[in-house]
Design an enzyme around this catalytic site. Structure first.
Site, mmCIF file in Angstrom:
data_model
loop_
_atom_site.group_PDB
_atom_site.id
_atom_site.type_symbol
_atom_site.label_atom_id
_atom_site.label_comp_id
_atom_site.label_asym_id
_atom_site.label_seq_id
_atom_site.Cartn_x
_atom_site.Cartn_y
_atom_site.Cartn_z
ATOM 1 N N LYS A 162 -2.176 15.703 -7.803
ATOM 2 C CA LYS A 162 -1.495 15.694 -8.869
ATOM 3 C C LYS A 162 -0.564 17.092 -9.152
ATOM 4 O O LYS A 162 0.631 17.070 -9.782
ATOM 5 C CB LYS A 162 -2.181 15.626 -10.190
ATOM 6 C CG LYS A 162 -2.900 14.158 -10.040
ATOM 7 C CD LYS A 162 -1.741 13.153 -10.194
ATOM 8 C CE LYS A 162 -2.288 11.531 -10.301
ATOM 9 N NZ LYS A 162 -1.376 10.530 -10.121
ATOM 10 N N SER B 282 -4.338 16.988 -15.056
ATOM 11 C CA SER B 282 -4.916 17.501 -13.527
ATOM 12 C C SER B 282 -3.986 18.110 -12.876
ATOM 13 O O SER B 282 -4.283 18.728 -11.897
ATOM 14 C CB SER B 282 -5.833 16.611 -12.980
ATOM 15 O OG SER B 282 -6.982 16.233 -13.926
ATOM 16 N N ASN C 60 2.927 4.797 -10.073
ATOM 17 C CA ASN C 60 1.699 4.967 -10.987
ATOM 18 C C ASN C 60 0.450 4.927 -10.005
ATOM 19 O O ASN C 60 -0.682 5.653 -10.472
ATOM 20 C CB ASN C 60 1.399 3.854 -11.926
ATOM 21 C CG ASN C 60 0.353 3.680 -12.305
ATOM 22 O OD1 ASN C 60 -0.456 4.414 -13.094
ATOM 23 N ND2 ASN C 60 -0.457 2.605 -12.044
ATOM 24 N N ASP D 75 0.870 -1.130 0.019
ATOM 25 C CA ASP D 75 -0.063 -0.041 -0.131
ATOM 26 C C ASP D 75 0.909 1.266 -0.005
ATOM 27 O O ASP D 75 1.692 1.484 0.734
ATOM 28 C CB ASP D 75 -1.112 -0.038 1.331
ATOM 29 C CG ASP D 75 -1.748 1.312 1.247
ATOM 30 O OD1 ASP D 75 -1.866 2.047 0.213
ATOM 31 O OD2 ASP D 75 -2.759 1.291 2.321
ATOM 32 N N VAL D 76 0.885 2.029 -1.025
ATOM 33 C CA VAL D 76 1.626 3.041 -1.326
ATOM 34 C C VAL D 76 1.714 4.225 -0.002
ATOM 35 O O VAL D 76 2.525 5.049 0.153
ATOM 36 C CB VAL D 76 1.852 3.700 -2.479
ATOM 37 C CG1 VAL D 76 2.177 2.812 -3.702
ATOM 38 C CG2 VAL D 76 0.530 4.354 -2.904
ATOM 39 N N SER E 103 -0.872 14.066 -14.030
ATOM 40 C CA SER E 103 -2.088 14.060 -14.910
ATOM 41 C C SER E 103 -2.131 15.447 -15.666
ATOM 42 O O SER E 103 -1.299 16.401 -15.233
ATOM 43 C CB SER E 103 -3.020 13.723 -13.902
ATOM 44 O OG SER E 103 -4.514 13.903 -14.508
ATOM 45 N N THR F 145 -9.771 3.412 -17.776
ATOM 46 C CA THR F 145 -9.193 2.407 -16.695
ATOM 47 C C THR F 145 -10.498 2.210 -16.047
ATOM 48 O O THR F 145 -11.499 2.695 -15.941
ATOM 49 C CB THR F 145 -8.175 3.003 -16.125
ATOM 50 O OG1 THR F 145 -8.623 4.146 -15.261
ATOM 51 C CG2 THR F 145 -7.099 3.517 -16.838
ATOM 52 N N TYR G 269 -8.281 16.108 -6.245
ATOM 53 C CA TYR G 269 -7.111 15.304 -7.132
ATOM 54 C C TYR G 269 -6.239 16.486 -7.776
ATOM 55 O O TYR G 269 -5.141 16.330 -7.864
ATOM 56 C CB TYR G 269 -8.189 14.776 -8.387
ATOM 57 C CG TYR G 269 -7.302 13.993 -9.420
ATOM 58 C CD1 TYR G 269 -6.485 12.763 -8.895
ATOM 59 C CD2 TYR G 269 -7.074 14.078 -10.707
ATOM 60 C CE1 TYR G 269 -6.141 11.980 -9.736
ATOM 61 C CE2 TYR G 269 -6.577 13.473 -11.409
ATOM 62 C CZ TYR G 269 -5.847 12.344 -11.150
ATOM 63 O OH TYR G 269 -5.348 11.520 -11.938
#
Length: 266
Positions: free
Chosen positions: A168, A153, A100, A73-74, A151, A199, A164
């Site tokens: 990012k 974003s 990623n 789990d990052v 992203s 995705t 988000y």
């Protein structure tokens, strides 16, 4: 299984021979496509994510001798440190880290739960930091590289995606700063900045035809990306072909960011 996952890539199959690559969020989407791409090009690949069954499903098509599945789990520093240690223990070195893994909560800033803010920062920002911090000593030994998946974003704002965008945006600028810090020591740090990519995270959007029509107005190539459109760019940035590319946030967006934001004039 022996052999390459995709024989069509035989011409490039030696580009990462004897190299070791970690890909986080490798159980689906861009991460899975990236793991396959590096494996096709000869790398030993460590597939990491939170769901072992998804990782194993990707790994089953890869060369068993050059593949390691490691659940992590990052958002947990110790978990990421364990991932890097496992990769080096298994393959003896580390050449590429692809950060990623990510999540993308959406909604108005006054309505999205505060817990979602903490989750996206922990996964999308701290996860990248933990990975880079743990991998750096090993990458310094090999003259390796880091590719962060940011992203579009992270280069501009979106409607109702402020959490988000903040995360990012942090990844994009962290990439630049780390490139300054590590570049002179032989480690390149870059990021890819995809636009809409089909995705698991974007399945609901794909099913909304009105929304898709609006996206298509803004993307000059006239379609969303597939994970297989992003993976080769990640591999390029990690490769010696990009040996003088450092600190770049590279839009992989079908031309979306070429626009000044005004609507198409037909």
């Amino acid at each position: 299984m022996g052999g390459s996952h995709n024989p069509e890539n035989a011409a490039m199959s030696e580009r990462f021979k004897d190299k070791v690559v970690i890909v986080t969020g490798a159980g689906s989407g861009i991460g899975a496509a990236t793991a396959r791409r590096f494996s096709d090009e000869g790398a030993s690949v460590v597939l990491s994510g939170r769901t072992e069954s998804k990782l194993k499903d990707v790994a089953k098509d890869l060369d068993v001798g050059r593949t390691l599945v490691h659940v992590a789990d990052v958002a947990d520093q110790k978990s990421v440190e364990g991932l890097v240690a496992a990769a080096v223990e298994k393959f003896g070195r580390l050449d590429v880290l692809v950060n990623n893994a990510g999540i993308a909560p959406t909604g108005p800033v006054t309505e999205v739960p505060v817990e979602d803010w903490h989750s996206v920062i922990a996964t999308d920002v701290s996860g990248v930091f933990y990975g880079c911090r743990a991998a750096a000593p090993h990458l310094l030994k090999t003259g390796g590289s880091i590719v962060n998946v940011s992203s579009v974003s992270g280069l501009g704002g979106d409607w109702n995606m402020s959490f988000y965008n903040a995360a990012k945006g942090a990844v994009s600028n962290f990439t630049r700063s780390l490139a300054l810090e590590l570049g002179g020591k032989g480690v390149r740090v870059n990021a890819v900045n995809p636009s809409l990519t089909f995705t698991d995270l974007t399945q609901d959007m794909k099913d909304d035809q009105k929304l898709m029509d609006k996206f298509m107005e803004r993307i000059p190539l006239g379609r969303a990306a597939n994970p297989e459109d992003i993976a080769p760019v990640i591999a390029f940035l990690a490769s010696d072909d990009a040996r003088f590319v450092n600190g770049v946030n590279l839009p992989v967006d079908g031309g979306l960011s070429a626009s000044n934001g005004q609507p198409p004039l037909a």
